[in-house]
Write a protein that holds these residues in place. Structure first.
Motif, PDB file in Angstrom:
ATOM      1  N   ILE A  90       0.836  -1.206   0.000  1.00  0.00           N
ATOM      2  CA  ILE A  90       0.000   0.000   0.000  1.00  0.00           C
ATOM      3  C   ILE A  90       0.871   1.258   0.000  1.00  0.00           C
ATOM      4  CG2 ILE A  90      -1.921  -1.190   1.114  1.00  0.00           C
ATOM      5  CD1 ILE A  90      -1.211   0.245   3.713  1.00  0.00           C
ATOM      6  N   SER A  91       2.099   1.178   0.519  1.00  0.00           N
ATOM      7  CA  SER A  91       2.992   2.346   0.530  1.00  0.00           C
ATOM      8  C   SER A  91       3.382   2.752  -0.884  1.00  0.00           C
ATOM      9  CB  SER A  91       4.250   2.048   1.347  1.00  0.00           C
ATOM     10  OG  SER A  91       3.944   1.817   2.702  1.00  0.00           O
ATOM     11  N   PHE A  92       3.653   1.765  -1.733  1.00  0.00           N
ATOM     12  CA  PHE A  92       4.034   2.079  -3.108  1.00  0.00           C
ATOM     13  C   PHE A  92       2.882   2.754  -3.839  1.00  0.00           C
ATOM     14  CE2 PHE A  92       4.841   1.259  -7.576  1.00  0.00           C
ATOM     15  CZ  PHE A  92       6.185   1.602  -7.693  1.00  0.00           C
ATOM     16  N   SER A  93       1.669   2.239  -3.663  1.00  0.00           N
ATOM     17  CA  SER A  93       0.495   2.847  -4.293  1.00  0.00           C
ATOM     18  C   SER A  93       0.297   4.268  -3.793  1.00  0.00           C
ATOM     19  CB  SER A  93      -0.745   2.002  -4.006  1.00  0.00           C
ATOM     20  OG  SER A  93      -0.601   0.698  -4.525  1.00  0.00           O
ATOM     21  N   CYS A  94       0.509   4.476  -2.499  1.00  0.00           N
ATOM     22  CA  CYS A  94       0.345   5.803  -1.916  1.00  0.00           C
ATOM     23  C   CYS A  94       1.373   6.777  -2.477  1.00  0.00           C
ATOM     24  CB  CYS A  94       0.466   5.713  -0.389  1.00  0.00           C
ATOM     25  SG  CYS A  94       0.283   7.297   0.455  1.00  0.00           S
ATOM     26  N   ALA A  95       2.633   6.368  -2.537  1.00  0.00           N
ATOM     27  CA  ALA A  95       3.690   7.249  -3.047  1.00  0.00           C
ATOM     28  C   ALA A  95       3.446   7.614  -4.507  1.00  0.00           C
ATOM     29  CB  ALA A  95       5.050   6.577  -2.884  1.00  0.00           C
ATOM     30  N   SER A  96       3.019   6.646  -5.310  1.00  0.00           N
ATOM     31  CA  SER A  96       2.730   6.900  -6.720  1.00  0.00           C
ATOM     32  C   SER A  96       1.573   7.878  -6.872  1.00  0.00           C
ATOM     33  CB  SER A  96       2.424   5.584  -7.433  1.00  0.00           C
ATOM     34  OG  SER A  96       2.130   5.795  -8.796  1.00  0.00           O
ATOM     35  N   ALA A  97       0.510   7.687  -6.073  1.00  0.00           N
ATOM     36  CA  ALA A  97      -0.644   8.579  -6.138  1.00  0.00           C
ATOM     37  C   ALA A  97      -0.288   9.988  -5.677  1.00  0.00           C
ATOM     38  CB  ALA A  97      -1.785   8.018  -5.295  1.00  0.00           C
ATOM     39  N   CYS A  98       0.567  10.096  -4.673  1.00  0.00           N
ATOM     40  CA  CYS A  98       0.987  11.418  -4.192  1.00  0.00           C
ATOM     41  C   CYS A  98       1.700  12.190  -5.291  1.00  0.00           C
ATOM     42  CB  CYS A  98       1.888  11.275  -2.968  1.00  0.00           C
ATOM     43  SG  CYS A  98       1.020  10.823  -1.448  1.00  0.00           S
ATOM     44  N   PHE A  99       2.563  11.519  -6.035  1.00  0.00           N
ATOM     45  CA  PHE A  99       3.258  12.194  -7.129  1.00  0.00           C
ATOM     46  C   PHE A  99       2.268  12.581  -8.228  1.00  0.00           C
ATOM     47  CE2 PHE A  99       6.036  12.690 -10.794  1.00  0.00           C
ATOM     48  CZ  PHE A  99       7.062  13.449 -10.246  1.00  0.00           C
ATOM     49  N   GLY A 100       1.313  11.706  -8.515  1.00  0.00           N
ATOM     50  CA  GLY A 100       0.289  12.044  -9.497  1.00  0.00           C
ATOM     51  C   GLY A 100      -0.537  13.243  -9.064  1.00  0.00           C
ATOM     52  N   PHE A 101      -0.864  13.308  -7.779  1.00  0.00           N
ATOM     53  CA  PHE A 101      -1.604  14.448  -7.233  1.00  0.00           C
ATOM     54  C   PHE A 101      -0.815  15.735  -7.419  1.00  0.00           C
ATOM     55  CE2 PHE A 101      -2.128  17.235  -3.497  1.00  0.00           C
ATOM     56  CZ  PHE A 101      -3.455  17.600  -3.659  1.00  0.00           C
ATOM     57  N   LEU A 102       0.490  15.673  -7.163  1.00  0.00           N
ATOM     58  CA  LEU A 102       1.324  16.857  -7.314  1.00  0.00           C
ATOM     59  C   LEU A 102       1.319  17.347  -8.757  1.00  0.00           C
ATOM     60  CD1 LEU A 102       3.380  18.805  -6.003  1.00  0.00           C
ATOM     61  CD2 LEU A 102       5.170  17.153  -6.564  1.00  0.00           C
ATOM     62  N   LEU A 103       1.402  16.421  -9.698  1.00  0.00           N
ATOM     63  CA  LEU A 103       1.387  16.805 -11.114  1.00  0.00           C
ATOM     64  C   LEU A 103       0.061  17.458 -11.495  1.00  0.00           C
ATOM     65  CD1 LEU A 103       3.070  13.695 -12.793  1.00  0.00           C
ATOM     66  CD2 LEU A 103       4.109  15.923 -12.344  1.00  0.00           C
ATOM     67  N   LEU A 104      -1.053  16.880 -11.038  1.00  0.00           N
ATOM     68  CA  LEU A 104      -2.359  17.450 -11.355  1.00  0.00           C
ATOM     69  C   LEU A 104      -2.560  18.787 -10.660  1.00  0.00           C
ATOM     70  CD1 LEU A 104      -4.605  14.245 -11.200  1.00  0.00           C
ATOM     71  CD2 LEU A 104      -3.669  15.383 -13.224  1.00  0.00           C
ATOM     72  N   LEU A 105      -2.052  18.892  -9.435  1.00  0.00           N
ATOM     73  CA  LEU A 105      -2.193  20.142  -8.690  1.00  0.00           C
ATOM     74  C   LEU A 105      -1.438  21.272  -9.378  1.00  0.00           C
ATOM     75  CD1 LEU A 105      -3.552  21.006  -5.989  1.00  0.00           C
ATOM     76  CD2 LEU A 105      -1.313  20.776  -4.916  1.00  0.00           C
ATOM     77  N   LEU A 106      -0.259  20.938  -9.925  1.00  0.00           N
ATOM     78  CA  LEU A 106       0.549  21.936 -10.627  1.00  0.00           C
ATOM     79  C   LEU A 106       0.154  22.073 -12.091  1.00  0.00           C
ATOM     80  CD1 LEU A 106       4.062  21.028  -9.147  1.00  0.00           C
ATOM     81  CD2 LEU A 106       2.533  22.893  -8.460  1.00  0.00           C
ATOM     82  N   ASN A 107      -0.888  21.311 -12.492  1.00  0.00           N
ATOM     83  CA  ASN A 107      -1.392  21.352 -13.870  1.00  0.00           C
ATOM     84  C   ASN A 107      -0.311  20.981 -14.879  1.00  0.00           C
ATOM     85  OD1 ASN A 107      -3.549  21.699 -15.657  1.00  0.00           O
ATOM     86  ND2 ASN A 107      -2.952  23.800 -16.113  1.00  0.00           N
ATOM     87  N   LYS A 108       0.466  19.946 -14.528  1.00  0.00           N
ATOM     88  CA  LYS A 108       1.532  19.472 -15.404  1.00  0.00           C
ATOM     89  C   LYS A 108       0.978  18.411 -16.355  1.00  0.00           C
ATOM     90  CE  LYS A 108       5.040  21.801 -13.679  1.00  0.00           C
ATOM     91  NZ  LYS A 108       5.828  22.767 -14.473  1.00  0.00           N
ATOM     92  N   HIS A 109       0.516  18.842 -17.497  1.00  0.00           N
ATOM     93  CA  HIS A 109       0.002  17.937 -18.515  1.00  0.00           C
ATOM     94  C   HIS A 109       0.978  17.926 -19.692  1.00  0.00           C
ATOM     95  CE1 HIS A 109      -3.828  17.608 -16.417  1.00  0.00           C
ATOM     96  NE2 HIS A 109      -3.835  18.926 -16.306  1.00  0.00           N
ATOM     97  N   TYR A 110       1.331  16.743 -20.134  1.00  0.00           N
ATOM     98  CA  TYR A 110       2.308  16.612 -21.210  1.00  0.00           C
ATOM     99  C   TYR A 110       1.604  16.062 -22.451  1.00  0.00           C
ATOM    100  CZ  TYR A 110       5.308  17.092 -17.171  1.00  0.00           C
ATOM    101  OH  TYR A 110       5.902  17.535 -16.015  1.00  0.00           O
ATOM    102  N   ALA A 111       1.231  16.970 -23.342  1.00  0.00           N
ATOM    103  CA  ALA A 111       0.507  16.585 -24.553  1.00  0.00           C
ATOM    104  C   ALA A 111       1.460  15.946 -25.556  1.00  0.00           C
ATOM    105  CB  ALA A 111      -0.162  17.807 -25.169  1.00  0.00           C
ATOM    106  N   PRO A 112       1.041  14.882 -26.220  1.00  0.00           N
ATOM    107  CA  PRO A 112       1.912  14.232 -27.209  1.00  0.00           C
ATOM    108  C   PRO A 112       1.968  15.021 -28.499  1.00  0.00           C
ATOM    109  CG  PRO A 112      -0.235  13.192 -27.205  1.00  0.00           C
ATOM    110  CD  PRO A 112      -0.271  14.223 -26.106  1.00  0.00           C
ATOM    111  N   LYS A 113       3.023  14.802 -29.266  1.00  0.00           N
ATOM    112  CA  LYS A 113       3.093  15.358 -30.613  1.00  0.00           C
ATOM    113  C   LYS A 113       2.108  14.605 -31.490  1.00  0.00           C
ATOM    114  CE  LYS A 113       7.963  16.740 -30.335  1.00  0.00           C
ATOM    115  NZ  LYS A 113       9.324  16.577 -30.918  1.00  0.00           N
TER     116      LYS A 113
END
Length: 624
Positions: A90-113
């Motif tokens: 559960i720690s790995f899932s939590c750490a991964s989700a926390c990083f995903g939350f940070l990206l969404l919070l900072l509006n870091k979207h990486y659009a493909p070419k």
């Protein structure tokens, strides 16, 4: 069995074969072609893996403090080891989700070419079917085809219905639906139908048959499931993204759940819609171009698939030997081994599937998945795989081993509590000593550790709710702020009582597989007809007995122990009632009226129409 032959249907294009050699898992002449991940992927991996290691260390050290460091018994050591394994999961899932939350919070979207649509080449939409309801499947394909035509993209896509159906009456309906669809699209979009005489290697063999016969005529293929639906914008964007990235092998979307009305399914739809984006953002961040594939709603470079994804037979007898069941993980690993990128576009949207309508229906599907994922124990050490691909395989294995580990942790905990309650302490275990070895158990530390575990377990869900509340359209689609929070609380409660039942079901699966029992290949139930309570009572009888047994043993130890185990005991003891009630569409409609478990994809007018409908099989038609 009378099987319609391809020649009789006159429904197939001229063959353009691609060679698809069987891959050798024991030998690999050279390493995979390096693919340059961006620095942000390296940062994501350091934070996710490092963060999960730190969280696991904190939790394990806390457990060490709770048990007696002065005189650790083998039972305590077993308990601490099981805790460390489950807490790491559960720690790995939590750490991964926390990083995903940070990206969404900072509006870091990486659009493909994206390449021009005219430069994408031809893309095949593959719909493998096995004894499915033809009318539903073909209605979805017609809707997708019409949407592509509206975007003036129909000429870039061909539809293939790849049938492995064994029932002749269903096959006749497939042919009738195919002929109607082909006539409807005449001159505007090409539709083909093929029914195999031998369903060798199941779905994986079905796709491989297409590749080896017609793959040379298509630059890409988008693989669907019988319950898949994808918007025209999504289909076109996938084709354009792959055309613009010559090193890409698979581009995966994030399929969202929808179209179900039972409480169980609506809970899953809400969870996937609210928590899914945070989880997917985290996964995509650390996967980079070394990602995974979930078997459907993804685009695949046909030439790369033919070159690298020919699946071998595993040595030994079933269930671990024979053909590979969970082929998608392995196909992704082999394509990455060959030097092609595998990645996800979590922000793309427009990708949908359906969840099984009830807990029992999920269990029926999960049995086959459990066997397929545990088969990966034979493949995780295959030569030449990228380390990230091995991590994906280990995650799939652990997704099913976690349940028996959790069950073993609970039983060991009850064993420790029983020993502490009925065994007289031995203050001088090592003979003569000036000072006694006092038994140590700090209840305050134990409660603190329980709080930390709950925090790690539920934090990804809280983060998903925060992101949803920040999005006005999402918030409104989930019933407003109050409706969203109500649904979040209800989902926590419902998943809490369902989890121990699923733990027992999956533990039984693992036991069956290690005992040598094969899952077979059964058609998945996609109807929302509730199972009779009597049938469910029989299927959950063992769970009820376990729940009563847990309760009796915990009560004999102490009231405190009883209340600690109450959510688990209650869920198991009431398993037939919970399973039955969460499988009733009428209850799901009541939840919708109560503003619970709503998702933005449901239009209010369509939902009101659905509630009033008497037909149990009526489906929502979301906007394109």
């Amino acid at each position: 069995m009378a099987v319609p032959l391809d020649q009789k249907l006159e429904a197939l294009p001229p063959e353009r074969p691609l060679a698809m050699p069987v891959q050798d898992l024991r030998r690999w002449p050279g390493g995979p072609t390096p693919l340059q991940n961006l620095k942000r992927v390296t940062v994501a991996r350091i934070l996710v893996f490092g963060g999960s290691a730190i969280i696991t260390a904190i939790g394990t050290y806390g457990m060490y403090q709770v048990i007696s460091p002065a005189n650790i018994t083998w039972l305590q050591m077993l308990f601490a080891t099981l805790f460390a394994l489950t807490f790491a999961w559960i720690s790995f899932s939590c750490a991964s989700a926390c990083f995903g939350f940070l990206l969404l919070l900072l509006n870091k979207h990486y659009a493909p070419k994206l390449a021009a649509l005219a430069d994408t080449g031809r893309t095949a939409l593959l719909m493998p079917v096995y004894n499915e309801d033809p009318e539903r499947v073909f209605a979805t394909l017609e809707r997708m085809g019409r949407a592509l035509q509206k975007q003036d993209a129909g000429q870039h896509f061909d539809i293939f219905i790849l049938s492995d159906t064994r029932k002749d009456d269903v096959a006749k309906r497939e042919v009738a639906c195919f002929e109607a669809l082909q006539k409807s699209f005449a001159g505007k979009m090409k539709v083909y139908y093929r029914r195999r005489e031998q369903n060798h290697h199941r779905k994986a063999g079905n796709i491989a048959d297409f590749v080896t016969r017609w793959g040379g005529g298509y630059a890409h293929m988008i693989v669907l499931d019988a319950d898949s639906d994808m918007s025209a914008n999504t289909l076109i964007t996938l084709a354009r993204a792959m055309a613009a990235d010559p090193s890409s092998g698979i581009i995966q979307t994030l399929p969202l759940l929808r179209n179900r009305w039972t409480p169980y399914a609506r809970m899953m739809q809400f969870a996937g819609r609210v928590y899914g984006p945070v989880i997917a953002a985290g996964l995509s961040a650390w996967h980079g171009r070394d990602g995974n594939y979930w078997g459907h709603n993804a685009i695949i470079r046909t030439e790369a698939f033919a070159e690298a994804a020919g699946l071998p037979e595993l040595p030994g007898r079933k269930p671990f030997g024979g053909h590979i069941l969970s082929h998608d993980f392995i196909e992704a690993a082999l394509i990455r081994r060959a030097g092609y990128a595998v990645y996800m576009l979590p922000d793309l949207g427009g990708s949908y599937e359906e969840t099984p309508p009830s807990l029992i229906d999920l269990a029926a599907r999960d049995r086959r998945w459990a066997q397929g994922n545990l088969q990966h124990m034979k493949i995780v050490t295959a030569k030449g795989l990228h380390w990230a691909s091995r991590v994906h395989l280990i995650q799939g294995i652990m997704s099913y081993l976690a349940s028996p580990l959790w069950l073993a942790l609970l039983l060991t905990g009850l064993g420790l509590a029983t020993v502490a309650r009925y065994t007289k302490p031995n203050y001088f275990p090592d003979g003569f000593s000036l000072f006694p070895a006092w038994p140590v158990f700090d209840p305050e530390l134990a409660l603190r550790l329980l709080g930390v575990t709950a925090f790690v377990l539920y934090l990804p869900k809280v983060l998903g709710v925060i992101i949803a509340l920040r999005d006005p359209q999402m918030r409104k689609g989930c019933g407003g702020t109050f409706g969203l929070i109500k649904s979040f609380i209800a989902e926590i409660f419902l998943s809490m009582v369902l989890s121990p039942i699923m733990m027992m079901i999956q533990s039984r699966f693992v036991l069956d597989i290690f005992s040598g029992r094969d899952s077979g290949w059964n058609t998945q139930n996609r109807d929302e007809q509730a199972a009779p309570f009597k049938e469910l009572a029989a299927k959950h009888a063992v769970h009820v007995l376990f729940g009563i047994g847990f309760g009796a043993l915990a009560f004999m130890i102490s009231w405190a122990t009883f209340f600690w185990f109450l959510p688990i005991m209650g869920g198991l003891a009431l398993a037939p009632v919970i399973s039955w009630a969460t499988g009733l569409p009428a209850v799901g409609r009541w939840l919708w009226r109560a503003n619970l478990f709503r998702i933005p994809e449901e239009q209010e007018t369509a939902a009101n129409s659905q509630i009033k409908a008497e037909a149990a099989g009526a489906l929502l038609q979301p906007a394109e």
